[in-house]
Motif scaffolding. Structure first.
Motif, short mmCIF file in Angstrom:
data_model
loop_
_atom_site.label_atom_id
_atom_site.label_comp_id
_atom_site.label_asym_id
_atom_site.label_seq_id
_atom_site.Cartn_x
_atom_site.Cartn_y
_atom_site.Cartn_z
N GLU A 83 5.37 14.68 8.72
CA GLU A 83 4.35 14.98 7.72
C GLU A 83 4.17 13.82 6.75
OE1 GLU A 83 4.48 18.84 5.83
OE2 GLU A 83 5.29 19.73 7.66
N GLU A 123 2.14 11.16 8.39
CA GLU A 123 0.73 11.56 8.43
C GLU A 123 0.07 11.39 7.06
OE1 GLU A 123 -1.93 15.56 9.19
OE2 GLU A 123 -0.02 15.37 10.24
N VAL A 124 0.77 11.80 6.01
CA VAL A 124 0.24 11.68 4.66
C VAL A 124 0.06 10.21 4.29
CG1 VAL A 124 0.76 12.06 2.21
CG2 VAL A 124 1.04 13.92 3.84
N ARG A 125 1.01 9.38 4.66
CA ARG A 125 0.89 7.94 4.39
C ARG A 125 -0.34 7.36 5.08
NH1 ARG A 125 7.20 6.03 4.76
NH2 ARG A 125 7.72 6.52 2.60
N GLN A 152 -3.05 9.01 5.91
CA GLN A 152 -4.22 9.51 5.19
C GLN A 152 -4.44 8.75 3.89
OE1 GLN A 152 -3.38 13.69 4.84
NE2 GLN A 152 -4.10 14.17 6.90
#
Length: 89
Positions: A26, A29-31, A33
């Protein structure tokens, strides 16, 4: 330590390991985004700066046109006054 306690610790460690792996995915993925949003913000910033430049140019052009129109209106009034004899000024 008892066998039961070791089993509970083992289950807890497995759960923590799975949670850690899921959190790492997660975070990745956030990085990604955040990276994409940073690029988009940069593009939007550039577009904004360009838009401001265009608006300033347009504002300057409008002021020039307003000045030209006022001059034409003044000249038009002088011509009409001359043609129709309205020499009250």
């Amino acid at each position: 330590m008892s066998e039961e306690r070791l089993r509970r610790i083992e289950i807890l460690l497995e759960t923590c390991a799975k949670t850690t792996v899921a959190n790492q995915a997660e975070i990745k993925e956030v990085r990604q985004q955040v990276s994409e949003l940073t690029i988009q913000i940069g593009s939007l910033s550039e577009m904004f700066v360009e838009s401001v430049g265009i608006m300033r140019t347009m504002q300057s052009d409008i002021k020039t046109m307003q000045s030209d129109i006022k001059g034409l209106q003044t000249e038009n009034k002088r011509i009409l006054d001359y043609l129709f004899g309205d020499n009250q000024n």
